[in-house]
Enzyme design. Structure first.
Site, short mmCIF file in Angstrom:
data_model
loop_
_atom_site.label_atom_id
_atom_site.label_comp_id
_atom_site.label_asym_id
_atom_site.label_seq_id
_atom_site.Cartn_x
_atom_site.Cartn_y
_atom_site.Cartn_z
N GLU A 31 0.83 -1.21 0.00
CA GLU A 31 0.00 0.00 0.00
C GLU A 31 0.87 1.26 0.00
O GLU A 31 0.50 2.26 -0.61
CB GLU A 31 -0.97 -0.01 1.19
CG GLU A 31 -1.95 -1.19 1.20
CD GLU A 31 -2.74 -1.39 -0.09
OE1 GLU A 31 -3.02 -0.38 -0.78
OE2 GLU A 31 -3.07 -2.55 -0.42
N HIS B 61 1.64 2.09 -3.53
CA HIS B 61 0.54 2.82 -4.17
C HIS B 61 0.56 4.28 -3.72
O HIS B 61 0.40 5.21 -4.51
CB HIS B 61 -0.81 2.22 -3.77
CG HIS B 61 -1.19 0.96 -4.50
ND1 HIS B 61 -1.27 0.89 -5.87
CD2 HIS B 61 -1.54 -0.28 -4.04
CE1 HIS B 61 -1.66 -0.34 -6.22
NE2 HIS B 61 -1.81 -1.07 -5.13
N GLU C 234 -0.37 -0.73 -9.89
CA GLU C 234 0.04 -2.01 -9.33
C GLU C 234 1.53 -2.27 -9.56
O GLU C 234 2.18 -2.95 -8.77
CB GLU C 234 -0.83 -3.13 -9.93
CG GLU C 234 -0.89 -4.41 -9.14
CD GLU C 234 -1.56 -4.30 -7.77
OE1 GLU C 234 -2.15 -3.24 -7.43
OE2 GLU C 234 -1.49 -5.29 -7.01
CO CO Z 1 -2.61 -3.07 -5.11
#
Ligand code: CO
Length: 499
Positions: free
Chosen positions: A264, A267, A293
């Protein structure tokens, strides 16, 4: 024209404000909201979604976009030119879908998600079947609004990967499938590695402190974010200066929460790195789901599951959990966190098997949209494909066709982005390592600044200015391709498993 541009930016800015506000409500719903608030929150989010949609598709925005498109820009890559070009595409796409379809889709998926949950609990596909049939029919209808297309799946894929075509994805996956199946066969023929030490008790507060230290070193900016707990970890951006992440800790699995935090944070650092000059525009987000991703998987796998990373961090991890790891060597630990084992659940799959879970779903989605298989035949089709790709057959549909939330939410077209993200992460990684030859040494000393700086300059800063294929081409010199990922898997796992 300057006046028209300013008016467009003001209107789009308001759309972004509404989206940001909805994101705050969503975040709260998944982190702190008491369960009693669910119904009221649903109404609030529904109202916000309607206002946002009306604003984003208002005739005034359409007029301004057409007027500005006619102008022509000397630099087609300038922020303003891209704002207009991307804006016109989004506007045209949204305007083709009648609001009656939007309303029916919202209603069918809301009921569908409840049905899916019950169906999954009882492992009874027949309860979900009629809902999924409706969802598939609505998605086929959705595609029809965008005729003529090359492939019925194209309009759906385009929602997540702007500009990418189904034929391109199929060609990429064809190059990948046999290589991965053969690799897994080679691994299965070797003795399994030990990971029992990961399944002992790992106290949550120590996991939390360790994970926070890792993502701080990665470069996650706590002044512009925070981390909380959530059942299903996610990242959310409210706009410039506030990008939040969530994670979860399993006390009987020492590394799962850590890898989730790394993922995370990957991201979030992407969103935190977008140029402030495009704030409050639709470009102030990632280029696509796959590019997003690629960032999360890079930090989680290429950095976080590397021998270099643990050369630096393992002594600290060992010191935090001496009761579990005092007698476990770095090499044993490294092999343990990279264990490969065909398994039923996609979200728990290792690096070597993960893409096969995705390919199976893409085949199913395309077949459903084309009408070459029927929803009622899905469980059997699923199990047949699992055997073919991974050599295992789930005992029930909860561990099979019912495991993912996506279809019940109407998300058809999303799955391929997970595998494409893996492939892109390696294309970028090869380029980064060519540009920064000392990167492995830097990681061995816990230094990630130059890596993040590279990603900021080449990828993050652009936000959604460029389409994914265009961005990958600009940064790496080629379009999305599976070779670097295959090279990586073969090298890494032949070393770990010794073949
Ligand atoms: Co992801």
């Amino acid at each position: 024209m300057e006046k028209a541009l300013q008016e467009l930016k003001k209107l789009l800015g308001e759309v972004m404000d509404l989206q940001g506000a909805a994101a705050v409500l969503n975040w709260d719903q998944q982190t702190f909201m008491p369960s009693g608030g669910a119904e009221t929150r649903g109404e609030q989010l529904g109202t916000l979604a309607k206002i946002t949609h009306d604003k984003a598709t208002s005739p005034r925005i359409g007029e301004l976009l057409e007027k500005l498109t006619a102008v022509g820009y000397t630099d087609p890559d300038s922020d303003d030119a891209r704002l207009v070009r991307n804006g016109l595409k989004d506007f045209t796409k949204a305007s083709k879908v009648p609001s009656s379809w939007v309303a029916e889709f919202a209603q069918v998926t809301a009921v569908g998600q409840e049905a899916w949950e019950k169906s999954r609990e009882g492992s009874d596909f027949s309860k979900f079947q009629p809902h999924l049939e409706k969802i598939v029919r609505l998605r086929q209808q959705y595609a029809e609004y965008f005729k003529p297309y090359d492939h019925v799946y194209d309009p759906l894929l385009d929602d997540f990967e702007p500009g990418l075509k189904t034929r391109e994805v199929q060609a990429i996956f064809t190059g990948l499938r046999d290589e991965q199946v053969n690799l897994i066969k080679a691994i299965s023929s070797r003795p399994q590695v030990d990971d029992a030490f990961l399944k002992r008790q790992y106290k949550e507060e120590k996991q939390k402190a360790f994970g926070e230290d890792v993502i701080t070193r990665f470069g996650y900016d706590w002044n512009c974010g925070r981390q909380d707990k959530a059942a299903h970890p996610f990242t959310t951006s409210f706009g410039l200066g506030d990008v939040r992440i969530t994670t979860r800790y399993l006390e009987d699995d020492g590394a799962s929460g850590l890898f989730s935090s790394m993922h995370e944070a990957g991201h979030a650092m992407y969103e935190q790195g977008i140029s402030p000059t495009i704030k409050r525009t639709p470009m102030f987000t990632g280029a696509s789901s796959a590019i997003h991703e690629s960032q999360s998987r890079m930090w989680e796998n290429l950095v976080g599951r590397s021998h270099e990373f643990w050369t630096f961090y393992y002594p600290k991890f060992q010191a935090a959990f001496p009761e579990n790891l005092a007698n476990v060597s770095l090499d044993t630990f490294y092999k343990g966190i990279n264990k490969v084992q065909p398994s039923f659940i996609r979200v728990e799959a290792d690096e070597a098997t993960y893409n096969l879970h995705v390919m199976l779903r893409l085949e199913i989605e395309i077949a459903l949209l084309e009408g070459s298989i029927l929803v009622k035949d899905l469980p059997a089709f699923w199990n047949h494909k699992m055997q073919e790709y991974l050599g295992i057959t789930p005992k029930n549909d909860t561990k099979g066709v019912l495991q993912d939330v996506h279809w019940s939410a109407g998300l058809i077209g999303y799955f391929p982005t997970y595998a494409l993200g893996n492939l892109i992460s390696l294309q970028l990684w090869e380029k980064i390592n060519a540009d920064i030859p000392s990167l492995p040494d830097q990681i061995r000393s816990g230094n990630f600044a130059e890596l993040l700086d590279w990603l900021r300059k080449k990828v993050h800063t652009h936000g959604a200015k460029f389409e994914p294929q265009d961005l990958v081409q600009r940064v790496t010199g080629s379009k999305i391709t599976p070779e670097p990922y295959i090279r990586y898997l073969k090298k890494k796992y032949s070393e770990i498993y010794g073949f």
